[in-house]
Write a protein that holds these residues in place. Sequence first.
Motif, mmCIF file in Angstrom:
data_model
loop_
_atom_site.group_PDB
_atom_site.id
_atom_site.type_symbol
_atom_site.label_atom_id
_atom_site.label_comp_id
_atom_site.label_asym_id
_atom_site.label_seq_id
_atom_site.Cartn_x
_atom_site.Cartn_y
_atom_site.Cartn_z
ATOM 1 N N MET A 27 0.840 -1.188 0.000
ATOM 2 C CA MET A 27 0.000 0.000 0.000
ATOM 3 C C MET A 27 0.879 1.242 0.000
ATOM 4 O O MET A 27 1.798 1.351 0.796
ATOM 5 C CB MET A 27 -0.875 0.044 1.246
ATOM 6 C CG MET A 27 -2.186 -0.600 1.113
ATOM 7 S SD MET A 27 -3.207 -0.170 2.553
ATOM 8 C CE MET A 27 -4.562 -1.198 2.169
ATOM 9 N N ASP A 28 0.535 2.166 -0.840
ATOM 10 C CA ASP A 28 1.304 3.406 -0.860
ATOM 11 C C ASP A 28 0.699 4.424 0.104
ATOM 12 O O ASP A 28 -0.354 4.201 0.694
ATOM 13 C CB ASP A 28 1.391 3.968 -2.281
ATOM 14 C CG ASP A 28 0.027 4.297 -2.878
ATOM 15 O OD1 ASP A 28 -0.990 3.963 -2.253
ATOM 16 O OD2 ASP A 28 -0.005 4.896 -3.957
ATOM 17 N N VAL A 64 -0.675 7.297 -0.401
ATOM 18 C CA VAL A 64 -1.964 7.865 -0.832
ATOM 19 C C VAL A 64 -3.103 6.926 -0.469
ATOM 20 O O VAL A 64 -4.139 7.346 0.061
ATOM 21 C CB VAL A 64 -1.945 8.160 -2.351
ATOM 22 C CG1 VAL A 64 -3.306 8.600 -2.830
ATOM 23 C CG2 VAL A 64 -0.888 9.189 -2.685
ATOM 24 N N THR A 65 -2.937 5.622 -0.702
ATOM 25 C CA THR A 65 -3.983 4.647 -0.381
ATOM 26 C C THR A 65 -4.231 4.591 1.121
ATOM 27 O O THR A 65 -5.380 4.532 1.558
ATOM 28 C CB THR A 65 -3.584 3.255 -0.906
ATOM 29 O OG1 THR A 65 -3.295 3.347 -2.306
ATOM 30 C CG2 THR A 65 -4.695 2.253 -0.683
ATOM 31 N N ILE A 66 -3.163 4.610 1.905
ATOM 32 C CA ILE A 66 -3.317 4.607 3.363
ATOM 33 C C ILE A 66 -4.052 5.865 3.816
ATOM 34 O O ILE A 66 -4.941 5.806 4.670
ATOM 35 C CB ILE A 66 -1.944 4.477 4.055
ATOM 36 C CG1 ILE A 66 -1.350 3.100 3.782
ATOM 37 C CG2 ILE A 66 -2.071 4.717 5.554
ATOM 38 C CD1 ILE A 66 0.085 2.938 4.233
ATOM 39 N N GLU A 112 -6.220 7.591 2.054
ATOM 40 C CA GLU A 112 -7.629 7.454 1.673
ATOM 41 C C GLU A 112 -8.385 6.565 2.653
ATOM 42 O O GLU A 112 -9.494 6.887 3.059
ATOM 43 C CB GLU A 112 -7.733 6.878 0.255
ATOM 44 C CG GLU A 112 -7.318 7.839 -0.833
ATOM 45 C CD GLU A 112 -7.351 7.196 -2.211
ATOM 46 O OE1 GLU A 112 -8.009 6.146 -2.375
ATOM 47 O OE2 GLU A 112 -6.715 7.748 -3.114
ATOM 48 N N TRP A 113 -7.778 5.429 3.034
ATOM 49 C CA TRP A 113 -8.413 4.528 3.993
ATOM 50 C C TRP A 113 -8.615 5.213 5.337
ATOM 51 O O TRP A 113 -9.678 5.107 5.942
ATOM 52 C CB TRP A 113 -7.553 3.269 4.192
ATOM 53 C CG TRP A 113 -7.857 2.205 3.199
ATOM 54 C CD1 TRP A 113 -7.308 2.065 1.960
ATOM 55 C CD2 TRP A 113 -8.786 1.149 3.347
ATOM 56 N NE1 TRP A 113 -7.839 0.974 1.327
ATOM 57 C CE2 TRP A 113 -8.759 0.388 2.173
ATOM 58 C CE3 TRP A 113 -9.643 0.760 4.362
ATOM 59 C CZ2 TRP A 113 -9.552 -0.729 1.982
ATOM 60 C CZ3 TRP A 113 -10.430 -0.360 4.168
ATOM 61 C CH2 TRP A 113 -10.385 -1.090 2.986
ATOM 62 N N TYR A 130 -17.572 9.518 -7.202
ATOM 63 C CA TYR A 130 -16.144 9.289 -7.384
ATOM 64 C C TYR A 130 -15.827 7.951 -8.046
ATOM 65 O O TYR A 130 -14.672 7.589 -8.160
ATOM 66 C CB TYR A 130 -15.410 9.330 -6.034
ATOM 67 C CG TYR A 130 -15.394 10.692 -5.407
ATOM 68 C CD1 TYR A 130 -14.776 11.754 -6.035
ATOM 69 C CD2 TYR A 130 -16.002 10.914 -4.185
ATOM 70 C CE1 TYR A 130 -14.761 13.011 -5.466
ATOM 71 C CE2 TYR A 130 -15.986 12.160 -3.599
ATOM 72 C CZ TYR A 130 -15.358 13.197 -4.246
ATOM 73 O OH TYR A 130 -15.347 14.441 -3.664
ATOM 74 N N LYS A 152 -14.854 3.669 -5.564
ATOM 75 C CA LYS A 152 -14.621 3.842 -4.130
ATOM 76 C C LYS A 152 -15.916 4.116 -3.361
ATOM 77 O O LYS A 152 -15.942 4.008 -2.154
ATOM 78 C CB LYS A 152 -13.626 4.976 -3.891
ATOM 79 C CG LYS A 152 -12.277 4.693 -4.489
ATOM 80 C CD LYS A 152 -11.258 4.622 -3.438
ATOM 81 C CE LYS A 152 -9.940 4.401 -4.151
ATOM 82 N NZ LYS A 152 -8.935 3.872 -3.363
ATOM 83 N N THR A 212 -16.890 3.183 0.511
ATOM 84 C CA THR A 212 -17.287 4.264 1.418
ATOM 85 C C THR A 212 -18.638 3.960 2.051
ATOM 86 O O THR A 212 -18.798 4.058 3.277
ATOM 87 C CB THR A 212 -17.349 5.605 0.662
ATOM 88 O OG1 THR A 212 -16.072 5.867 0.093
ATOM 89 C CG2 THR A 212 -17.752 6.731 1.577
#
Length: 185
Positions: free
Chosen positions: A1-2, A4-6, A8-9, A129, A132, A136
């Motif tokens: 996981m990068d 940005v993904t972390i 977002e989560w 979006y 996602k 969400t």
Amino acid sequence: MDVVTIGEWLTLWVMSFALGMDAFSIGLGMGMLRLRMKQIIKIGVVIGLFHMGMPLGGLMLGKQISSHFGGIAAIIGGCLLLLLGFQMIRSSFKPENEPFVTPVGFGLLLFALSASLDSFSVGLSLGIYGAKIVLTIFMFGFMSMLLTWCGLMMGRKVQKWLGSYSEALGGLILLAFGIKLLFPL
């Protein structure tokens, strides 16, 4: 996981927790009614489903009308909570032990609607979006369900300590939350 993904989560979890806190507060108040475990489970599931459906409905209407319906949703939710709170306080002073509004049937739907109206306005502000959205909406429902169960269980414990005064206290909690929705700081 990068990173940005972390991020977002983490953002999604914080948003779902924030939306679920109203369900926790309302559950705390309603948990002071004498509820069976089967009712508590059902209430949590229904509120979780409402916390999935309401933002999804908001997403379908889109961001362009968020300014109109966001304020209306908060007003309607606040009024419903005031109504439920007043009825709980009133019924706590009645000689019979049966509450006026119970989280069964139509009362459960009214309870779930009042707990999830703010998630409708969040759905309006999110916009569309893509993929996602499913994650969400799931997170909103799951967190609301868990926090509702926590509130109901804590309210159930408080009800045992306070006895006949617990329903009035639960009504006061709902009143306070309704006022908070109507008059945000």
